[in-house]
Design an enzyme around this catalytic site. Structure first.
Site, PDB file in Angstrom:
ATOM      1  N   GLY A  60       0.796  -1.244   0.000  1.00 40.34           N
ATOM      2  CA  GLY A  60       0.000   0.000   0.000  1.00 40.34           C
ATOM      3  C   GLY A  60       0.814   1.272   0.000  1.00 40.34           C
ATOM      4  N   TYR A  68     -18.427   9.268   0.118  1.00 38.26           N
ATOM      5  CA  TYR A  68     -17.613   8.077   0.417  1.00 38.26           C
ATOM      6  C   TYR A  68     -18.255   6.852  -0.256  1.00 38.26           C
ATOM      7  CZ  TYR A  68     -14.056   5.527   3.037  1.00 38.26           C
ATOM      8  OH  TYR A  68     -12.976   4.759   3.379  1.00 38.26           O
ATOM      9  N   LYS A 111     -15.573  -0.881   3.042  1.00 37.67           N
ATOM     10  CA  LYS A 111     -14.958  -0.902   4.382  1.00 37.67           C
ATOM     11  C   LYS A 111     -15.777  -1.762   5.349  1.00 37.67           C
ATOM     12  CE  LYS A 111     -11.347   1.754   3.657  1.00 37.67           C
ATOM     13  NZ  LYS A 111     -10.045   1.104   3.371  1.00 37.67           N
ATOM     14  N   ILE A 150      -6.943  11.867   6.737  1.00 37.61           N
ATOM     15  CA  ILE A 150      -5.568  12.358   6.541  1.00 37.61           C
ATOM     16  C   ILE A 150      -5.404  12.634   5.046  1.00 37.61           C
ATOM     17  CG2 ILE A 150      -3.108  11.716   6.678  1.00 37.61           C
ATOM     18  CD1 ILE A 150      -3.912   9.666   8.840  1.00 37.61           C
TER      19      ILE A 150
END
Ligand code: NAD
Length: 258
Positions: free
Chosen positions: A13, A158, A165, A194
């Site tokens: 990742g 999202y 998720k 972030i």
């Protein structure tokens, strides 16, 4: 500080220096781990190799596009050949086609849904299956993935990533149940927002950052280094009793009602 000396880990990742996986790689390197890193394609290979050179122990660098079973098998074979066994895996991989995070969720196509779930959730299962034998050989291990609160609550834009998720977090629990008898632990960190390459794709992301800053109990955003510190706990022996868990590292935002 959690200690990883003598441990060997695979980190999937890393795209660039902002990747959460890169912060985890740096922290794991400082904690004494020997690492293997992967890159998704030739375009990002140079980036990953350059970053890899800055670690104190030269890592093994391998290609891995998680949509390709053969590449996943080759990663496991490469690790077997180069380092012989594995103590931890960090999975920091997610992707959704652009239309799926710009159009209303109701309009998500079958194809986009499959791509998002395949790359962002199924890949953790496929990687776990590939590396479990390398961990069993070392007497156990720790598998860690990265998730977001969008699995449980609605965040504008999202969309299908939230569904992916949710599947990823359920996968953490099923994998923890099946791999536990081999002393392989499986956990996720649910990080606060972030700025990274992946989050740049979510429109309105800077609003999400400022709402967290205003409302989270700690009244601030978090950085990737803080996720990395939480990761070290779960990857190291300090977290040896923890499995099947989603640890929220989000300055407490999840605890608020408003
Ligand atoms: P990032 O863009 O740096 O990392 C995403 C990674 O996924 C990249 O390295 C990319 O190469 C990789 N990837 C995409 N498709 C792939 C494929 N087919 N095969 C292999 N790799 C592939 O962004 P990030 O924010 O560091 O994301 C890492 C993880 O953290 C993701 O799971 C993300 O959902 C999660 N997360 C991010 C935030 C945030 O706000 N940035 C918050 C919570 C959770």
């Amino acid at each position: 500080m959690s200690n990883l000396s003598g441990k060997q880990g695979l980190i999937v990742g890393v795209a660039n220096k902002r990747s959460i996986s890169w912060a985890i790689a740096q922290a794991a390197d400082r904690a004494g781990a020997r690492l293997a890193l992967t890159y998704v394609n030739e375009r990002l290979e140079g980036n990953v190799r350059k970053l890899a050179e800055t670690l104190t122990q030269p890592p093994v660098v391998l290609a891995c596009d998680v949509t390709q079973d053969q590449q996943i098998d080759e990663v496991a074979a490469g690790l077997d050949r180069e380092i012989g066994g594995l103590d931890f895996l960090v999975h920091g991989v997610a992707f959704a086609p652009r239309e799926a995070i710009t159009q209303p969720f109701l309009q998500t196509t079958r194809g986009d849904f499959q791509v998002a779930l395949d790359i962002s959730a199924y890949s953790f299962v496929a990687l776990a299956r590939a590396v479990a034998p390398l961990m069993a050989r070392r007497g156990g291990g720790s598998l860690l993935t990265l998730t977001y609160l969008g699995s449980e609550r609605v965040f504008p834009n999202y969309n299908v990533m939230g569904v992916a998720k949710a599947a990823l977090e359920a996968s953490v629990r099923y994998l923890a149940s099946e791999l536990g008898p081999q002393q392989i632990r499986v956990n996720a960190i649910s990080a606060g927002p972030i700025k990274t390459l992946a989050s740049a794709g979510i429109s309105g992301f800077s609003d999400i950052l400022s709402i967290y800053r205003d409302r989270a109990p700690l009244r601030r955003n978090i950085d990737a280094g803080e996720v990395a510190d939480a990761a070290l706990f779960l990857l190291s022996n300090a977290g040896r009793a923890v499995t099947g868990e989603v640890l929220l590292a989000d300055a407490g935002y999840h605890a608020m009602g408003l």
